[in-house]
Design an enzyme around this catalytic site. Structure first.
Site, PDB file in Angstrom:
ATOM      1  N   SER A 167       0.847  -1.184   0.000  1.00  0.00           N
ATOM      2  CA  SER A 167       0.000   0.000   0.000  1.00  0.00           C
ATOM      3  C   SER A 167       0.891   1.246   0.000  1.00  0.00           C
ATOM      4  CB  SER A 167      -0.902   0.006   1.232  1.00  0.00           C
ATOM      5  OG  SER A 167      -1.675   1.187   1.284  1.00  0.00           O
ATOM      6  N   GLY A 168       0.632   2.142  -0.940  1.00  0.00           N
ATOM      7  CA  GLY A 168       1.440   3.351  -1.044  1.00  0.00           C
ATOM      8  C   GLY A 168       2.582   3.239  -2.020  1.00  0.00           C
ATOM      9  N   THR A 172      -2.198   1.861  -7.844  1.00  0.00           N
ATOM     10  CA  THR A 172      -3.376   2.498  -8.436  1.00  0.00           C
ATOM     11  C   THR A 172      -2.980   3.534  -9.481  1.00  0.00           C
ATOM     12  OG1 THR A 172      -4.602   2.172  -6.373  1.00  0.00           O
ATOM     13  CG2 THR A 172      -5.473   3.791  -7.926  1.00  0.00           C
ATOM     14  N   ASN A 217      -0.806   5.223   3.040  1.00  0.00           N
ATOM     15  CA  ASN A 217      -1.228   5.783   1.761  1.00  0.00           C
ATOM     16  C   ASN A 217      -2.546   6.520   1.957  1.00  0.00           C
ATOM     17  OD1 ASN A 217      -1.738   6.350  -0.893  1.00  0.00           O
ATOM     18  ND2 ASN A 217      -2.020   4.232  -1.544  1.00  0.00           N
ATOM     19  N   SER A 220      -5.391   4.468  -0.525  1.00  0.00           N
ATOM     20  CA  SER A 220      -5.043   3.045  -0.602  1.00  0.00           C
ATOM     21  C   SER A 220      -6.232   2.226  -1.099  1.00  0.00           C
ATOM     22  CB  SER A 220      -4.621   2.557   0.788  1.00  0.00           C
ATOM     23  OG  SER A 220      -4.362   1.176   0.770  1.00  0.00           O
ATOM     24  N   SER A 221      -5.982   1.366  -2.095  1.00  0.00           N
ATOM     25  CA  SER A 221      -7.030   0.465  -2.583  1.00  0.00           C
ATOM     26  C   SER A 221      -7.221  -0.645  -1.562  1.00  0.00           C
ATOM     27  CB  SER A 221      -6.631  -0.128  -3.935  1.00  0.00           C
ATOM     28  OG  SER A 221      -6.514   0.868  -4.912  1.00  0.00           O
ATOM     29  N   GLY A 432      -0.184  -6.274  -2.301  1.00  0.00           N
ATOM     30  CA  GLY A 432       1.087  -6.976  -2.180  1.00  0.00           C
ATOM     31  C   GLY A 432       1.151  -7.800  -0.900  1.00  0.00           C
ATOM     32  N   GLU A 434       1.733  -8.874   2.718  1.00  0.00           N
ATOM     33  CA  GLU A 434       1.622  -8.048   3.914  1.00  0.00           C
ATOM     34  C   GLU A 434       2.065  -8.818   5.148  1.00  0.00           C
ATOM     35  OE1 GLU A 434      -2.229  -6.395   4.466  1.00  0.00           O
ATOM     36  OE2 GLU A 434      -2.020  -4.936   2.842  1.00  0.00           O
TER      37      GLU A 434
END
Length: 1040
Positions: A167-168, A172, A217, A220-221, A432, A434
């Site tokens: 994330s970040g 996206t 982020n 973040s998605s 990704g 985690e």
């Protein structure tokens, strides 16, 4: 003196001349040394060192190698120490510090988030990468997108681009850039433009409902997304389809400190119309809603919720959402917020009750038709409330994706006769790997997904490598690598995998607990090498595992999961009778009648993941791995520990090891020969045989060892990067020498051709103009037209600099004979323009002055001495002193002009000071406050002489200092300038009725007026006096 290239790719010189660089005048011979050092021996020529030599690099991969010490290599495959994680990170750091955020591992793209705007996503950049071979330009996201598109169009097969990372890390944004690239570079029509708009604007809607601010982020998605972009046989986008995976429903009811709920809640409150919020029962302040305040950061500086709401509303209109759809959708969003504000209390029976039914009423209005009553305790009631909120939001998000898919569906295929030749490019934006402090069921699913995708990546990479070797006729050598199939089987295997065990525990009769699930795992998979619990671990490992935890040894490392809470399964049997159309579509009554064993969330995710893998296996892959350089989102900061962690979890080193297990570099014979042919005299400057033979001749001349290369059917394969580096460095020095010689030859040739062309042109022009001069007097014809035009041009250009600037300038440039008529017309136009310009600049006061000067000229020009000297002296508006008689203040005697005069009496010609006042209709002789005499202009007759005397018949003799001014003003006011006559010698005048007098004018030493002995009035003026004049006007008026 020699040039050394070590096996690490470093360059050094041995010689006596500091500050110079050695260029190679001959051809290269690479001699292999035992110590792994390449020595290039040349006859050397010394030239001054060019400090910018490293900056003048080619755009392609080989050309960029000369700057590798400063900016690294743009393909990790070319690293000598390809197994060293430190070398990997050093190369990544060099490129990041030069704002080179993209690097290849073969065809995989590694992207590092710069956390700042870079000028590499312009339309110009898009056009630069359009239709270009993959390695011809530096690494870029556009190269990945274009390569997939180009191969799809040429081979009519399907592709997918897998984008993954933390994330970040920029996943996206990467998918957005790819969509924008296709929107700009693909062919389009008006109908297709609508499809493009919907594809692009589906992102803001999905981000509003599926993205949130996290600690890592701001956008973040919180779900996985796979989007298929469908293209027709012309390569134009005609439709799309989206699949979503595992939206983070827990975020609806709980957020960690520093995080927010999904964007749509804040956008609705901040940007929604007042009437809409009133109908939904909402207030703008997010602090009033329990589901929005747990993270304590409802307002974020970097997020503009109001502006984002406008974008989402616009997107809804383009994606064909009806007003009824939006009414139901916003009603669901409001219902979730109202649900979060419901509070329970315990009654006397221990059951949960709701004291304040306000929230229930609003929920009933906008979403549900009835209330659900159930004898639950307070804790279970809160749990049920949150479960309902998560279920509603999760299924609504699925409905939203399906609605967008309906809008993106290819409607052109029904009208097209060639509907079979359609291809797709898929974009997979997935979470990704985690590893958090506490890893729940969601992290388990995410890491399982990454495990499957890593397995797919390795298998497809190996498959592509093997296919290329077989295609080129090169023997395939088995590549050792870590096969993570064993971990995937541990999770997904039927009846024995973790998910199957979870299903059994959730759905078996009796009460299932988290500990019973953990015991079942120890029983079924306890002997697995990649599974550990506290009970099964050794004494050292046992300290880091809690009693309710289990640990999996993933390909990227160890991850400890907590089995409490998240590994249970809950079924909801409500909401089927809602009056909200979306909720009715999401919760079907048929689900209640289905007697089949319901699937758990884990099984649903596994099945959807298997379906995704099948989709990806049927397509040609491209990969983008996104890396976050630091936790603080600071541009330019490179956190080694964090990036090393991501490199490991993204499997980049494993992928690089697989990619480098064979040959590091491969190129088609034509491209290799075209670049390096200058290193061999047999291939330079042109090779006329087959390219394969030319390459073989070239590498034998350079001196490649047999173990360093292989020759395939269409490509040369080079095993070691150092071999390529030595070849590239030799070419770089050879290129300078050839470049100078070629440049000199080209320059001399260009100068000679330019000079010859110039002489030919001069001969033609001279001949043409001589012929034009001979025929210049004829009418315009091909023989003289250019000469005439030149003459006209030259005359007009000269005339431009010699045009008169004022009306008094009478000069004019003499024209040639063929332009006399034109010149005369231009002269008239110019004079008229100057006059017009001058007249427009004249003020009203100036105009009056000029009118009076014209009268003075008519009266005195050529008649009166001193007139010419008075021309440049302006006439005064009045000659009054500061003292003004009080009678002039009377409005009945409004003065246009007044001047002091001396009046001479008729008896004895005694001088008396008076004031002459001119009005619109009469002249007045005034003494102090008394009007002594009035003369109407209608009674005036006149004569004039050369003395400063103004006479009126009827005993009026006046002496005035400003005679030209007074007479001119009097003539203008009386409109009798024709009555003024200038006489010389003497002047007769009437003193009274029937009695005359004589005035004699003479010249003397000084000016004086006196009565002579003979009784005549004598006026004496100096010899060269100017400005003195005498005038007489006869009048029938009598003195007052």
């Amino acid at each position: 003196m020699g040039f050394i290239v070590t096996s690490s790719g470093e360059r050094s010189w041995k010689g006596n001349e500091p500050g110079v660089v050695c260029f190679v005048p001959g051809f290269a011979h690479i001699n292999h040394q035992k110590a792994g050092v390449y020595c290039l021996a040349f006859e050397l020529r010394l030239l001054p060192l060019d400090k910018e030599v490293e900056d003048n690099t080619d755009a392609n991969m080989e050309g960029a190698l000369i700057a590798r010490d400063r900016v690294g290599v743009q393909d990790f495959v070319l690293l000598d120490s390809h197994t060293s994680e430190t070398s990997f990170l050093n190369n990544l750091r060099k490129r990041y510090q030069e704002n080179l955020i993209y690097t290849y591992i073969g065809t995989l793209l590694v992207s590092v988030n710069p956390y700042k705007e870079l000028d590499i996503y312009t339309v110009t950049q898009m056009q630069l990468y359009r239709g270009v071979n993959f390695f011809e330009l530096p690494p870029h996201l556009y190269a990945i997108a274009d390569n997939a598109y180009r191969v799809m169009c040429s081979e009519y097969n399907n592709h997918f681009i897998l984008i993954s990372g933390e994330s970040g890390a920029g996943k996206t944004e990467a998918s957005k850039k790819i969509l924008q690239y296709y929107a700009v570079t693909c062919p389009t029509t008006e109908q297709l433009q609508i499809v493009r708009d919907r594809l692009l604007l589906s992102n803001p809607v999905l981000e509003a409902f599926g993205n949130a601010k996290t600690l890592r982020n701001d956008n973040s998605s919180r779900f996985g997304k796979y989007m298929d972009i469908q293209f027709d046989f012309k390569g134009a986008p005609v439709g799309g389809h989206i699949l979503s995976y595992l939206i983070e429903k827990s975020r609806v009811v709980h957020q960690n400190h520093g995080e927010r709920n999904f964007h749509i809640f804040y956008q609705l409150l901040e940007g929604g119309d007042k009437d809409l919020l009133c109908w939904l029962g909402l207030e703008r302040n997010p602090q009033k809603y329990a589901y929005l305040i747990q993270g304590r950061c409802a307002k974020v500086f970097s997020i503009n919720d109001k502006n984002d709401w406008k974008i989402v509303r616009k997107a809804f209109s383009i994606i064909d959402f009806t007003e009824k759809d939006l009414e139901h959708l916003f009603g669901i969003v409001a219902s979730v917020l109202h649900l979060g504000n419901i509070q329970f209390e315990e009654d006397s029976n221990g059951h949960a009750i709701i004291r304040n039914g306000t929230q229930i009423k609003w929920i009933s209005k906008v979403s549900l038709t009835s209330q659900v009553l159930s004898p639950l305790n307070v804790d279970l009631a809160f749990y049920a409330r949150d479960a309902v909120a998560k279920a509603i939001y999760g299924r609504t998000f699925t409905w939203l994706v399906n609605k967008i898919n309906g809008s993106l569906a290819n409607k052109v295929s029904n009208l097209s006769s060639d509907s079979t030749r359609k291809t797709v490019i898929g974009l997979l934006d997935i979470y990704g790997f985690e590893v958090l402090d506490t890893n729940s069921f969601e992290q388990f699913c995410i890491n399982y997904c990454n495990e499957k995708l890593q397995q797919l990546l390795i298998e497809m990479t190996l498959k592509a490598e093997q296919e290329e070797y077989e295609l080129e006729g090169i023997e395939w050598e088995p590549i050792p690598y870590f096969n993570n199939k064993i971990i995937c089987d541990l999770v997904e295997q039927k009846h024995k995998g973790i998910i199957s065990i979870l299903d059994e525990e959730c759905l078996r009769p009796g009460e299932a607990t988290d500990l019973s699930f953990l015991e079942k795992l120890e029983e079924k998979v306890g002997d697995h090498a990649h599974f550990v619990t506290r009970k099964l671990a050794d004494q050292k490992t046992r300290k880091s595992i809690d009693w309710v935890d289990f640990r999996l040894l993933h390909y990227a490392g160890e991850v400890t999961y907590c089995a409490v809470g998240d590994f249970s399964f809950v079924l909801f049997q409500v909401l089927c009778n809602s009056k909200n159309g979306i909720i009715r579509d999401c919760f079907l009554l048929s689900e209640l009648d289905n007697r089949r064993r319901p699937e758990t969330v884990a099984t649903q995710f596994k099945n959807s993941l298997m379906s995704l893998i099948e989709i990806l296996m049927s397509k040609e892959p491209s990969y983008v791995r996104c890396i976050k350089p630091n936790e603080n989102k600071e541009p330019g900061k490179f956190d080694d520990f964090l990036i090393r962690h991501q490199v490991k979890y993204l499997g980049l080193m494993e992928h690089l090891r697989v990619r480098r297990a064979g040959f590091a570099y491969r190129r088609k014979y034509e491209l290799f020969l075209q670049r390096y042919k200058s290193l061999c005299p047999a291939t330079w400057p042109h090779w006329h045989g087959p390219a394969a033979e030319g390459v073989e001749r070239l590498i034998k001349h350079i001196g490649y060892k047999p173990e360093e290369y292989k020759l395939g059917r269409t490509k040369i394969f080079i095993r070691f990067p150092k071999t390529l580096f030595a070849t590239e460095d030799a070419f770089e020095f050879r290129k300078h020498l050839l470049g100078m010689a070629a440049l000199e030859a080209c320059w001399r040739g260009a100068l000679a051709r330019k000079e010859a062309k110039k002489r030919t042109w001069a001969v033609q022009i001279i001949r043409k103009f001589i012929n034009g001069f001979i025929n210049r007097k004829k009418p315009l014809c091909p023989e003289n037209i250019e000469f005439v035009r030149l003459v006209q041009y030259n005359y007009f250009m000269k005339l431009r600099d010699h045009v008169p600037k004022t009306v008094l300038d009478k000069s004019w440039l003499r024209p040639p004979s063929i332009l006399e008529e034109t010149s005369e017309m231009l002269k008239k136009i110019c004079i008229r323009n100057l006059v017009r310009k001058y007249c427009r600049g004249v003020t009203d006061e100036r105009k009056v002055q000029l009118q009076q000067k014209v009268v003075a000229s008519a009266v005195f020009r050529g008649k009166k001495e001193g007139y010419l000297q008075s021309i440049n002296q302006p006439f005064a508006d009045t000659r009054l002193s500061e003292y003004t008689p009080s009678l002039l203040k009377d409005s009945a005697l409004w003065s246009l002009y007044a001047t002091p005069v001396v009046k001479y009496d008729r008896n004895g010609f005694k001088a008396r000071e008076r004031l002459l006042v001119l009005t619109q209709s009469s002249a007045y002789v005034v003494e102090m406050a008394k009007i002594k005499q009035k003369i109407d202009y209608a009674t005036l007759k006149g004569k004039a002489n050369s003395v400063p005397l103004l006479c009126f018949q009827g005993d009026v003799i006046l002496h005035c200092e400003h005679i030209f001014e007074v007479v001119s003003k009097l003539c203008v006011l009386a409109n009798k300038q024709n009555l003024v006559k200038v006489v010389q010698g003497s002047l007769r005048f009437r003193i009274g009725s029937g009695k005359e007098g004589t005035m004699v004018f003479t010249v003397g030493q000084e000016s004086q007026i006196f009565k002579a002995k003979n009784g005549q009035l004598t006026v004496v003026r100096p010899q060269l006096s100017s400005g003195n004049v005498a005038h007489t006007f006869s009048s029938d008026a009598q003195p007052l």
